[in-house]
Design a protein around this motif. Structure first.
Motif, PDB file in Angstrom:
ATOM      1  N   UNK A   1       0.827  -1.208   0.000  1.00  0.00           N
ATOM      2  CA  UNK A   1       0.000   0.000   0.000  1.00  0.00           C
ATOM      3  C   UNK A   1       0.861   1.258   0.000  1.00  0.00           C
ATOM      4  N   UNK A   2       1.967   1.222   0.715  1.00  0.00           N
ATOM      5  CA  UNK A   2       2.864   2.371   0.764  1.00  0.00           C
ATOM      6  C   UNK A   2       3.578   2.540  -0.575  1.00  0.00           C
ATOM      7  N   UNK A   3       4.029   1.437  -1.163  1.00  0.00           N
ATOM      8  CA  UNK A   3       4.804   1.500  -2.399  1.00  0.00           C
ATOM      9  C   UNK A   3       3.955   1.867  -3.610  1.00  0.00           C
ATOM     10  N   UNK A   4       2.736   1.324  -3.689  1.00  0.00           N
ATOM     11  CA  UNK A   4       1.904   1.507  -4.883  1.00  0.00           C
ATOM     12  C   UNK A   4       0.734   2.461  -4.664  1.00  0.00           C
ATOM     13  N   UNK A   5       0.528   2.919  -3.449  1.00  0.00           N
ATOM     14  CA  UNK A   5      -0.660   3.652  -3.011  1.00  0.00           C
ATOM     15  C   UNK A   5      -1.843   2.691  -2.923  1.00  0.00           C
ATOM     16  N   UNK A   6      -2.894   3.135  -2.276  1.00  0.00           N
ATOM     17  CA  UNK A   6      -4.050   2.254  -2.069  1.00  0.00           C
ATOM     18  C   UNK A   6      -4.705   1.889  -3.385  1.00  0.00           C
ATOM     19  N   UNK A   7      -4.942   2.895  -4.246  1.00  0.00           N
ATOM     20  CA  UNK A   7      -5.607   2.600  -5.517  1.00  0.00           C
ATOM     21  C   UNK A   7      -4.710   1.767  -6.430  1.00  0.00           C
ATOM     22  N   UNK A   8      -3.402   2.049  -6.408  1.00  0.00           N
ATOM     23  CA  UNK A   8      -2.481   1.264  -7.226  1.00  0.00           C
ATOM     24  C   UNK A   8      -2.425  -0.186  -6.804  1.00  0.00           C
ATOM     25  N   UNK A   9      -2.546  -0.429  -5.499  1.00  0.00           N
ATOM     26  CA  UNK A   9      -2.518  -1.803  -4.990  1.00  0.00           C
ATOM     27  C   UNK A   9      -3.707  -2.597  -5.504  1.00  0.00           C
ATOM     28  N   UNK A  10      -4.884  -2.007  -5.482  1.00  0.00           N
ATOM     29  CA  UNK A  10      -6.065  -2.745  -5.922  1.00  0.00           C
ATOM     30  C   UNK A  10      -6.104  -2.899  -7.441  1.00  0.00           C
ATOM     31  N   UNK A  11      -5.529  -1.955  -8.161  1.00  0.00           N
ATOM     32  CA  UNK A  11      -5.405  -2.145  -9.606  1.00  0.00           C
ATOM     33  C   UNK A  11      -4.355  -3.211  -9.914  1.00  0.00           C
ATOM     34  N   UNK A  12      -3.368  -3.336  -9.049  1.00  0.00           N
ATOM     35  CA  UNK A  12      -2.388  -4.423  -9.154  1.00  0.00           C
ATOM     36  C   UNK A  12      -3.085  -5.775  -9.023  1.00  0.00           C
ATOM     37  N   UNK A  13      -3.956  -5.901  -8.019  1.00  0.00           N
ATOM     38  CA  UNK A  13      -4.714  -7.136  -7.847  1.00  0.00           C
ATOM     39  C   UNK A  13      -5.680  -7.345  -9.016  1.00  0.00           C
TER      40      UNK A  13
END
Length: 492
Positions: free
Chosen positions: A444-456
């Motif tokens: 979450x810190x590395x990708x931000x919250x929105x980036x993390x869920x788009x990663x998933x």
């Protein structure tokens, strides 16, 4: 990419256009098979209670007046996640034991660490005893998640194997909801006592159930195998016929697993499929969604987080039950694809919610990394988007990627490598479950919250592509036909 086709019905003897297998299955009586399945799925129910226990227990243990068992945030995190470590070791142990002691005895024995683990928790006088109890129950959960799908797949016939196999995940989520619900009224020690009841009942009931006929034939115990088939199929069918069908493949395989088997495409192809199914299941981000559930419900003005957990669990139970009901009609691939598409859309929308709700870092000279809870500044008008996305994601997961990887794992491996291969899949699943859970904050810190869920979300897309190109359809096929498929594909 796998090619080839399943062994067709054309290879089976015909009588007036109807296969002997259909004539046989038309006379099968499923009452005792359902009873054996019920006894076995008390294991996944116990497993579900283990997973669900941590949430209400941590709520009590973090506030208890007893300093010897009071948990701080770090200790509470380990109390919840240490189960996955025990489960990974349980997968290794189960893969070795299940091919030596058999499916039935292994399942009966794994009830002991369940009961002993909860006994340790009940009598805990310090945090170390709490951890030890969680590790023991995790160990039992790892063995259970391996042996129960094998037992059901080897005792069930093709017409009901999908539905009965889906009951494994159904009972897991039922156990989770049961622990959440009971935790609303029971103190943590009494809740641990309640959680020890299902494995105790499993030990008693499994003592009256038969061993898997396929395992018995692999051990040259033909009379016992016939007796098991007589119990499971009823008196109206020719048990000798099914015994001969299984026996032909058992004799053809011969021997036990050796490292040389991994050079055989009929072994390493299903092995890789099983491992990747478990990897992709965890990389859907299901643990991340559940991690955020409490905060999202608080944003939606649901002040009772325990009730919120029960609601989420109820969604899982309902849609896992739907999957079980339609599994043998819709097929595995269709449900996996549908599940993956729903999760992709939901996870993408979930990320969009965080993207819109997240404060603009350009407005602050010192932007702060995202925290593990939703900001109180998030607009209430967007809360419905998060709630709907979360509900659809959980429903999509329960419909396909929750139960089906475990079901397919129990179907695709040749008998001689089934224990070792299934154990490897269980270890893969629990290892990535641990990594995703423990490393989620850093992500979450590395990708931000929105980036993390788009990663998933990206992994959910890969799930769909993987299913379409690689995963075989096993609906309506015997375990021997599924093995013949991989034998055929290795020759093409």
């Amino acid at each position: 990419m796998l090619r080839g086709s399943m062994a067709s019905q054309e290879n089976k003897p015909l009588l007036h256009g109807v296969t002997l297998e259909n004539l046989y299955l038309n006379k099968v009586q499923n009452k005792n098979l359902y009873l054996a399945t019920f006894a076995a799925v008390l294991g996944p129910l116990s497993f579900g209670f283990v997973l669900g226990y941590s949430s209400p227990a941590i709520s009590y243990l973090s506030k208890t007046s007893d300093p010897l068992v009071r948990l701080d945030k770090n200790e509470a995190s380990w109390f919840g996640s240490v189960v996955t470590i025990g489960a990974a070791f349980g997968g290794l142990l189960g893969g070795w034991v299940v091919d030596r002691l058999g499916r039935k005895l292994t399942l009966m024995l794994c009830s002991l660490p369940f009961v002993f683990g909860f006994t340790l928790i009940i009598s805990a006088e310090n945090i170390s005893m709490l951890y030890a109890g969680r590790i023991l129950t995790g160990l039992a959960s790892g063995v259970t998640s391996l042996v129960v799908p094998l037992y059901i797949s080897e005792t069930a016939h093709p017409r009901v194997r999908g539905a009965l196999g889906s009951c494994v995940q159904l009972m897991v989520v039922t156990g989770i909801v049961g622990a959440y619900t009971a935790g609303m009224v029971l103190e943590w020690r009494w809740l641990a006592l309640l959680c020890s009841v299902p494995p105790f009942l499993m030990l008693l009931l499994m003592g009256f159930m038969p061993e898997s006929p396929r395992f018995l034939l692999s051990q040259s115990k033909r009379v016992e195998a016939l007796n098991a088939l007589a119990f499971l199929r009823g008196p109206e069918v020719d048990h000798e016929w099914e015994c001969q069908q299984i026996e032909a493949y058992a004799e053809e395989q011969g021997g036990s697993f050796s490292i040389v088997d991994l050079k055989n495409p009929a072994v390493y192809k299903p092995f890789l499929i099983g491992m990747l199914l478990m990897f992709f299941q965890q990389m859907t981000g299901i643990n991340a969604i559940m991690f955020y559930a409490g905060s999202i419900f608080e944003e939606a003005k649901f002040k009772n987080s325990s009730l919120a957990s029960v609601i989420l669990g109820a969604i899982q139970v309902i849609f896992t039950a739907v999957a079980a009901l339609i599994m043998d009609r819709a097929g595995r691939k269709l449900l996996l694809v549908l599940s993956g598409v729903v999760m992709t859309i939901s996870c993408t929308t979930f990320g969009l919610y965080f993207k819109i709700a997240e404060p603009d870092p350009n407005n602050s000279p010192h932007p702060t990394p995202p925290s593990n809870s939703l900001s109180s500044d998030n607009p209430d008008r967007l809360t419905w988007l998060a709630l709907v996305s979360m509900a659809f994601f959980i429903a999509g997961f329960a419909l396909g990627w929750g139960p089906i990887p475990w079901l397919v794992m129990s179907e695709i491996f040749p008998l001689r490598v089934r224990g070792v291969a299934s154990g490897s899949c269980v270890v893969t699943n629990w290892t990535f479950a641990f990594l995703v859970t423990k490393e989620f904050h850093d992500l979450m810190v590395a990708l931000t919250s929105w980036g993390t869920f788009w990663f998933f979300s990206g992994f959910c897309v890969l799930n769909v592509i993987f299913t379409l190109l690689v995963v075989p359809e096993t609906k309506g096929k015997t375990l021997e036909e599924i093995e013949a498929y991989f034998q055929g594909s290795s020759a093409t």
